[in-house]
Scaffold this motif. Sequence first.
Motif, PDB file in Angstrom:
ATOM      1  N   MET A 177      14.531 -13.011  -1.285  1.00 50.23           N
ATOM      2  CA  MET A 177      14.656 -12.083  -2.377  1.00 50.23           C
ATOM      3  C   MET A 177      14.327 -10.676  -1.858  1.00 50.23           C
ATOM      4  O   MET A 177      13.339 -10.496  -1.142  1.00 50.23           O
ATOM      5  CB  MET A 177      13.700 -12.476  -3.505  1.00 50.23           C
ATOM      6  CG  MET A 177      13.873 -11.666  -4.748  1.00 50.23           C
ATOM      7  SD  MET A 177      12.845 -12.174  -6.145  1.00 50.23           S
ATOM      8  CE  MET A 177      13.105 -13.901  -6.227  1.00 50.23           C
ATOM      9  N   ARG A 178      15.154  -9.727  -2.224  1.00 53.31           N
ATOM     10  CA  ARG A 178      14.943  -8.361  -1.747  1.00 53.31           C
ATOM     11  C   ARG A 178      13.670  -7.761  -2.354  1.00 53.31           C
ATOM     12  O   ARG A 178      13.274  -8.112  -3.462  1.00 53.31           O
ATOM     13  CB  ARG A 178      16.160  -7.498  -2.077  1.00 53.31           C
ATOM     14  CG  ARG A 178      17.397  -7.943  -1.291  1.00 53.31           C
ATOM     15  CD  ARG A 178      18.630  -7.228  -1.703  1.00 53.31           C
ATOM     16  NE  ARG A 178      19.012  -7.655  -3.056  1.00 53.31           N
ATOM     17  CZ  ARG A 178      20.048  -7.156  -3.713  1.00 53.31           C
ATOM     18  NH1 ARG A 178      20.794  -6.218  -3.172  1.00 53.31           N
ATOM     19  NH2 ARG A 178      20.336  -7.589  -4.928  1.00 53.31           N
ATOM     20  N   VAL A 201      13.696  -6.328  -5.977  1.00 52.79           N
ATOM     21  CA  VAL A 201      13.688  -7.348  -7.029  1.00 52.79           C
ATOM     22  C   VAL A 201      12.292  -7.960  -7.129  1.00 52.79           C
ATOM     23  O   VAL A 201      11.760  -8.141  -8.232  1.00 52.79           O
ATOM     24  CB  VAL A 201      14.752  -8.435  -6.767  1.00 52.79           C
ATOM     25  CG1 VAL A 201      14.676  -9.530  -7.819  1.00 52.79           C
ATOM     26  CG2 VAL A 201      16.136  -7.822  -6.708  1.00 52.79           C
ATOM     27  N   GLN A 202      11.706  -8.269  -5.996  1.00 50.64           N
ATOM     28  CA  GLN A 202      10.367  -8.859  -5.987  1.00 50.64           C
ATOM     29  C   GLN A 202       9.366  -7.946  -6.691  1.00 50.64           C
ATOM     30  O   GLN A 202       8.538  -8.411  -7.465  1.00 50.64           O
ATOM     31  CB  GLN A 202       9.910  -9.138  -4.550  1.00 50.64           C
ATOM     32  CG  GLN A 202       8.591  -9.857  -4.479  1.00 50.64           C
ATOM     33  CD  GLN A 202       8.618 -11.224  -5.144  1.00 50.64           C
ATOM     34  OE1 GLN A 202       9.501 -12.023  -4.906  1.00 50.64           O
ATOM     35  NE2 GLN A 202       7.650 -11.472  -6.000  1.00 50.64           N
ATOM     36  N   ILE A 236      17.321  -1.437  -7.704  1.00 60.50           N
ATOM     37  CA  ILE A 236      17.834  -2.741  -7.280  1.00 60.50           C
ATOM     38  C   ILE A 236      19.335  -2.629  -7.019  1.00 60.50           C
ATOM     39  O   ILE A 236      20.105  -2.347  -7.924  1.00 60.50           O
ATOM     40  CB  ILE A 236      17.553  -3.825  -8.346  1.00 60.50           C
ATOM     41  CG1 ILE A 236      16.045  -3.983  -8.559  1.00 60.50           C
ATOM     42  CG2 ILE A 236      18.195  -5.149  -7.934  1.00 60.50           C
ATOM     43  CD1 ILE A 236      15.668  -4.895  -9.712  1.00 60.50           C
ATOM     44  N   VAL A 292      23.231  -8.717  -7.617  1.00 62.87           N
ATOM     45  CA  VAL A 292      22.052  -9.507  -7.284  1.00 62.87           C
ATOM     46  C   VAL A 292      22.504 -10.895  -6.833  1.00 62.87           C
ATOM     47  O   VAL A 292      23.622 -11.321  -7.128  1.00 62.87           O
ATOM     48  CB  VAL A 292      21.079  -9.619  -8.480  1.00 62.87           C
ATOM     49  CG1 VAL A 292      20.532  -8.252  -8.851  1.00 62.87           C
ATOM     50  CG2 VAL A 292      21.716 -10.289  -9.678  1.00 62.87           C
ATOM     51  N   THR A 293      21.650 -11.571  -6.121  1.00 64.94           N
ATOM     52  CA  THR A 293      21.946 -12.946  -5.706  1.00 64.94           C
ATOM     53  C   THR A 293      21.628 -13.889  -6.866  1.00 64.94           C
ATOM     54  O   THR A 293      20.956 -13.504  -7.833  1.00 64.94           O
ATOM     55  CB  THR A 293      21.101 -13.351  -4.489  1.00 64.94           C
ATOM     56  OG1 THR A 293      19.724 -13.401  -4.889  1.00 64.94           O
ATOM     57  CG2 THR A 293      21.282 -12.381  -3.320  1.00 64.94           C
ATOM     58  N   GLU A 323      19.519 -16.352  -6.783  1.00 63.58           N
ATOM     59  CA  GLU A 323      18.059 -16.502  -6.811  1.00 63.58           C
ATOM     60  C   GLU A 323      17.416 -15.310  -7.519  1.00 63.58           C
ATOM     61  O   GLU A 323      16.503 -15.480  -8.340  1.00 63.58           O
ATOM     62  CB  GLU A 323      17.518 -16.616  -5.384  1.00 63.58           C
ATOM     63  CG  GLU A 323      16.008 -16.635  -5.310  1.00 63.58           C
ATOM     64  CD  GLU A 323      15.470 -16.475  -3.887  1.00 63.58           C
ATOM     65  OE1 GLU A 323      14.277 -16.772  -3.713  1.00 63.58           O
ATOM     66  OE2 GLU A 323      16.215 -16.058  -2.976  1.00 63.58           O
ATOM     67  N   GLU A 324      17.891 -14.112  -7.211  1.00 62.95           N
ATOM     68  CA  GLU A 324      17.336 -12.914  -7.842  1.00 62.95           C
ATOM     69  C   GLU A 324      17.618 -12.903  -9.339  1.00 62.95           C
ATOM     70  O   GLU A 324      16.737 -12.578 -10.143  1.00 62.95           O
ATOM     71  CB  GLU A 324      17.907 -11.659  -7.173  1.00 62.95           C
ATOM     72  CG  GLU A 324      17.414 -11.476  -5.762  1.00 62.95           C
ATOM     73  CD  GLU A 324      18.157 -10.406  -4.988  1.00 62.95           C
ATOM     74  OE1 GLU A 324      17.618  -9.940  -3.970  1.00 62.95           O
ATOM     75  OE2 GLU A 324      19.288 -10.020  -5.386  1.00 62.95           O
ATOM     76  N   ALA A 355      15.263 -15.152 -11.134  1.00 66.63           N
ATOM     77  CA  ALA A 355      13.919 -14.572 -11.214  1.00 66.63           C
ATOM     78  C   ALA A 355      13.870 -13.460 -12.261  1.00 66.63           C
ATOM     79  O   ALA A 355      12.891 -13.344 -13.009  1.00 66.63           O
ATOM     80  CB  ALA A 355      13.493 -14.036  -9.850  1.00 66.63           C
ATOM     81  N   LEU A 356      14.913 -12.669 -12.339  1.00 70.11           N
ATOM     82  CA  LEU A 356      14.938 -11.548 -13.280  1.00 70.11           C
ATOM     83  C   LEU A 356      14.971 -12.001 -14.737  1.00 70.11           C
ATOM     84  O   LEU A 356      14.529 -11.271 -15.626  1.00 70.11           O
ATOM     85  CB  LEU A 356      16.132 -10.637 -12.980  1.00 70.11           C
ATOM     86  CG  LEU A 356      16.009  -9.803 -11.703  1.00 70.11           C
ATOM     87  CD1 LEU A 356      17.363  -9.205 -11.325  1.00 70.11           C
ATOM     88  CD2 LEU A 356      14.951  -8.719 -11.866  1.00 70.11           C
TER      89      LEU A 356
END
Length: 100
Positions: free
Chosen positions: A1-2, A5-6, A34, A38-39, A41-42, A45-46
Amino acid sequence: MRPEVQAFVTDGPLPGWDASEEEIARRVAQLEAIPKPVTGEEARALVSCFGPDDCYGVAWTLLHLIETGPDPVLTAAPGPDANEWHQRLYDRAVNGGLIP
């Protein structure tokens, strides 16, 4: 995760309408930092970052960022007590023909 984003996810859900202008501006700056898309995974999470209300429209920015991900994040209907933004994400994916 970038890292961008984290950092946003680590700060938790968006604040409500009663937040200070500085806090809202800080979260907007985080979102704008950001890179899109986004991926998957991102995006997943978001989804945890929606707050109690639309945060003066910032929740729409978050929703649109999540939608830049490769697949719909929510593929099953949220329950009756789900956050309104989760329901919107799901409804938009259904209406867009991305999920049945």
